[in-house]
Every structure is written in structure tokens, then in C-alpha cells.
Design an enzyme around this catalytic site. Structure first.
Site, PDB file in Angstrom:
ATOM      1  CB  CYS A  24     -50.469  10.477   2.637  1.00 50.74           C
ATOM      2  SG  CYS A  24     -51.978  11.475   2.675  1.00 50.74           S
ATOM      3  CD  GLU A  36     -48.822  11.177  -2.643  1.00 47.63           C
ATOM      4  OE1 GLU A  36     -47.776  11.875  -2.722  1.00 47.63           O
ATOM      5  OE2 GLU A  36     -49.093  10.474  -1.655  1.00 47.63           O
TER       6      GLU A  36
END
Length: 223
Positions: A2, A104
Site C-alpha cells: 500500500c 493500487e
């Protein structure tokens, strides 16, 4: 991993975490590593909660300098309990990191395609995190943190093989409590139900951390 996420409004933070006062924070749309981020933790040496600003990129207490933080923005759930950089923080300094969504990048084409991922029915949730206190030889001190990641669920797995570990609101106390056993903590670091999440492509503006506007969250046709 992340590497980018967004933060909801201070009013949403106050209501969701039952804060005593509304924090003086602005909504964020493209938070990047090395920046200061909002973290909910137990106040050191007390059992009370506080919302603090900590640097994203954990600096272990034993580190010789702060450079290691760039490699410590995430901690893998599978090794967090035993890895030297995170072991002490996992046992004693856990935190919740508020977010409204995260980004993402898929690799199906030559140019990476960013996607925004959020919950279907809420504009606020919390990542499982760790925090640490570091003091340098010159007297400089740093409070820093990291986001724990786990295997991706089906929704995120179509984009990336990892995702942040998300803690359900009813489990916040268990995650933060100093007496929670290791096996119970690890049981919380599982993929969030994919049926509760949605993902969509966004523009490449998010690739530049200097772009921190609502446009980063706008859905775009996948290239």
C-alpha cells in the site's frame, strides 16, 4: 503493498472514532510515504486514545539513522510478529490508520494503471498499523508508523496481490489493547471481504504525490 491512500473529512473521523474534539485536518486525496499521516493510538503510558500525526515509514527504535524508513512503509502480516524491524511495535505499539480508500496499480499494460479501492457502504475505515519512537544521537526524535498488508481478496487481487489489512470497527479495541495475545492479533490480519469493496480505474494524476485533489478519485476509463 500500500503506497497511496486517501483520508476522509475531520467530521467523519470524529464521528467514526468517537473523538472528543474534531481534529484540525484537511481531507486528503493522495497521501504518499514520508508524509505525516493521522493515526489513532493509545496514549503512551495511559489507556486513553489519541489522534496523532506520525511520519509514514517506520523507523525502528534501534536504527542508526532515519534512511531505513523508506523501506518500512508496509509490514507483511505473515512476518510482522517475528521480523526485527516490527516485532517490538507489534507487541506494544499497534495503531489504527484512518482512510477513505487506497490506490493500487495494475500491470496489464505497458503503462501502469492506477485504481482506487474503497468500501461500498462507508467512506471511512481503518488499516492495521504499527508505530514507533526513534531518538537519534543528535537529540532528534521521530514518531513514525507503517501499514500492515495481507493477501489480496478477489476484488483487489484483480489488480494487485497484496492489500492493506483492514480492521472492522467492532475489533478496534482488541487490536489496540495491550494485553491481546499474538494469535488473536494475527487472526485480525486477514483479507477484508471482497463483497464489501469496490475498485475502479482513475487517472494518472495520482502518480504524482504533488497532486492531492478530488480529481485523484475520479473514475476514468481503463486504458
Amino acid at each position: 503493498m500500500c503506497g497511496r491512500f486517501s483520508l476522509p473529512t475531520p467530521e467523519e473521523l470524529t464521528a467514526h472514532f468517537n473523538l472528543k474534539k474534531t481534529p484540525k485536518l484537511e481531507p486528503r486525496y493522495n497521501i504518499a510515504p514520508s508524509q505525516d499521516i493521522a493515526v489513532l493510538r493509545l496514549t503512551p503510558h495511559t489507556s486513553g486514545r489519541e489522534l496523532a500525526l506520525l511520519r509514514w515509514g517506520l523507523v525502528p527504535f534501534w536504527a542508526k539513522d532515519q534512511k531505513i524508513s523508506y523501506k518500512m512503509i508496509n509490514a507483511r502480516a505473515e512476518s510482522v510478529a517475528g521480523k526485527p524491524a516490527f516485532r517490538a511495535a507489534f507487541r506494544h505499539r499497534r495503531c489504527l490508520i484512518p482512510a477513505s480508500g487506497f490506490f493500487e496499480w495494475s500491470h496489464k499494460i505497458k503503462t501502469k494503471q492506477p485504481h482506487y479501492i474503497r468500501l461500498k457502504d462507508s467512506n471511512i475505515f481503518a488499516f492495521a498499523g504499527l508505530w514507533e519512537y526513534w531518538a537519534g544521537d543528535n537529540g532528534e526524535t521521530v514518531n513514525s508508523c507503517t501499514i500492515i498488508t495481507t493477501e489480496a481478496n478477489k476484488t483487489v487481487g484483480n489488480i494487485h496481490d497484496r492489500m492493506p489489512a483492514i480492521i472492522e470497527p467492532e475489533l478496534y479495541d482488541r487490536w489496540l489493547a495491550p494485553g491481546t495475545e499474538e494469535k488473536n492479533l494475527l487472526s485480525l490480519l486477514t483479507p477484508f471481504p471482497d463483497t464489501k469493496m469496490l475498485a475502479y480505474p482513475v487517472g494518472i494524476e495520482v502518480n504524482n504525490p504533488r497532486n492531492d485533489t478530488p480529481a485523484c478519485l475520479t473514475e476514468k476509463k481503463e486504458r
